[in-house]
Design an enzyme around this catalytic site. Sequence first.
Site, PDB file in Angstrom:
ATOM      1  N   GLU A  90       0.678  -1.325   0.201  1.00 17.34           N
ATOM      2  CA  GLU A  90       0.078   0.536  -0.248  1.00 17.34           C
ATOM      3  C   GLU A  90       0.964   1.289   0.212  1.00 17.34           C
ATOM      4  O   GLU A  90       1.676   1.150   0.200  1.00 17.34           O
ATOM      5  CB  GLU A  90      -0.815  -0.248   1.411  1.00 17.34           C
ATOM      6  CG  GLU A  90      -2.460   0.532   1.143  1.00 17.34           C
ATOM      7  CD  GLU A  90      -2.838  -0.350   0.030  1.00 17.34           C
ATOM      8  OE1 GLU A  90      -3.009   0.560  -1.182  1.00 17.34           O
ATOM      9  OE2 GLU A  90      -3.644  -0.971   0.514  1.00 17.34           O
ATOM     10  N   GLY A  98     -12.771   2.982  -1.504  1.00 23.16           N
ATOM     11  CA  GLY A  98     -11.727   2.542  -1.395  1.00 23.16           C
ATOM     12  C   GLY A  98     -11.500   1.803  -2.051  1.00 23.16           C
ATOM     13  O   GLY A  98     -10.732   0.535  -2.539  1.00 23.16           O
ATOM     14  N   ASP A 149      -4.750   1.376  -9.395  1.00 26.33           N
ATOM     15  CA  ASP A 149      -6.023   0.858  -9.593  1.00 26.33           C
ATOM     16  C   ASP A 149      -6.249   0.403 -10.471  1.00 26.33           C
ATOM     17  O   ASP A 149      -6.972  -0.485 -11.486  1.00 26.33           O
ATOM     18  CB  ASP A 149      -7.069   2.069  -9.228  1.00 26.33           C
ATOM     19  CG  ASP A 149      -6.477   2.221  -6.751  1.00 26.33           C
ATOM     20  OD1 ASP A 149      -5.952   1.280  -6.652  1.00 26.33           O
ATOM     21  OD2 ASP A 149      -6.530   3.822  -7.044  1.00 26.33           O
TER      22      ASP A 149
HETATM   23  C1  GLA Z   1      -5.066   5.452  -4.417  1.00 20.78           C
HETATM   24  C2  GLA Z   1      -4.173   4.815  -5.545  1.00 20.78           C
HETATM   25  C3  GLA Z   1      -3.376   4.318  -5.777  1.00 20.78           C
HETATM   26  C4  GLA Z   1      -2.476   3.650  -4.696  1.00 20.78           C
HETATM   27  C5  GLA Z   1      -3.455   3.890  -2.873  1.00 20.78           C
HETATM   28  C6  GLA Z   1      -2.855   2.756  -2.368  1.00 20.78           C
HETATM   29  O1  GLA Z   1      -6.096   3.661  -4.489  1.00 20.78           O
HETATM   30  O2  GLA Z   1      -5.363   5.502  -6.562  1.00 20.78           O
HETATM   31  O3  GLA Z   1      -2.288   4.542  -7.095  1.00 20.78           O
HETATM   32  O4  GLA Z   1      -1.683   4.914  -4.414  1.00 20.78           O
HETATM   33  O5  GLA Z   1      -4.059   4.309  -2.795  1.00 20.78           O
HETATM   34  O6  GLA Z   1      -1.889   2.147  -2.347  1.00 20.78           O
END
Ligand code: GLA
Length: 395
Positions: A37, A130, A178
């Site tokens: 993360e 999230g 993501d």
């Molecule tokens: C969000 C961002 C990702 C990543 C996560 C943390 O989801 O879009 O690119 O940085 O936070 O891991």
Amino acid sequence: MELIKNLVENFKKEFKKDAITSTEVFFAPGRVNLIGEHIDYNGGKVFPCALDFGTYAVVTKREDKTFRMYSENFENLGIIEFSLDSLVYDSKDDWANYPKGVIKTFLDAGFNINTGFDVLFFGNIPNGAGLSSSASIEVLTSVILRDLFTLDIDMVEMVKLCQKTENEFIGVNCGIMDQFSIGMGKKDNAILLDCNTLEYTYAPFILNNASIVIANTNKRRGLGESKYNERRASCEAALKDLKDNGVNIGALCDMTTEIFENTKHFIKSEEAISRVRHAVSENERVLKAMECLNSGDINAFGELMNGSHISLRDDYEVTGFELDSLVEAAWEEEGTIGSRMTGAGFGGCTVSLVKNEAIDSFIENVGKKYKEKTGLEAAFYIGNPGDGARKLGDF
Ligand code: GLA
């Protein structure tokens, strides 16, 4: 199929298109990150999977340059309309800025998009929780564009353009995790992605007697307003301090813990040192987690998930009362193999590996303890790894 039939009916109703005989239907999943993360933008390795729920789109192409977009998740906003000739960010257009931004980014990249389309969206991922509802609608839009305008572009390129949209049009300086997992997801698999090189491998993630349980804090979090960009900026500043002092790295995750310990005095702020400690240790946890998975040691994998949460709580400081309460309640359950926050943090969801026979009691007990502590009602979902964004067919 029932869901798609309903969406097509609703599309016809909303756009007053009773007479049309065919629409095109597309889908893009949400994602959950198992471990790794806040290191995608630090050149680290991440281990997310696409989910079997996400965002649907029913589309028909138009002859003129108008786009009309409707979301069943934001019914009160009605149909949002804009033209191919004025693709500018407009706060009034709310969620439609995501698809609008993707269209603009594709145009700027030289792709020939010469008409608008009508689209109805429906997402069964909770918004702002999230699980990447925004990356889901971005990648979904790219798949629609590729199909409607027969664009010659592969998924990884589309993923990059979607990240660019989020960075430049929306203004969130996110990494690539993501969009990548949503575009490239594969049923029953998680993806080990090297964010430095974009090399990736699929790893089967169907556990014999355990499941991925996602728990939503139901604390709303807007990524744009959050401290996300701040965290990223402090990592960049730390990288600069290290490089200015001759440390030969391209990204923070190029460092081992040993190199970090020997060079951390070059980093000017104490706070940034903690941020980097997280990045370096998290990347090492991902590598260890892969070893555990390969040797079938799922309990050790779970321990690493717990370690990830602690590091995000203490060093990266992106958890907060709600996420910590939910994770602590999960740690207390017999059947929990591991539990941590997932995604950007500051609210949103946790991800836990839970033994199948304990799922019911997990949901009951964790939900109860969480409510007692925070006054909030958590929501729980089983996370089955699903396929990436795609056209579902003509309906
Ligand atoms: C969000 C961002 C990702 C990543 C996560 C943390 O989801 O879009 O690119 O940085 O936070 O891991």
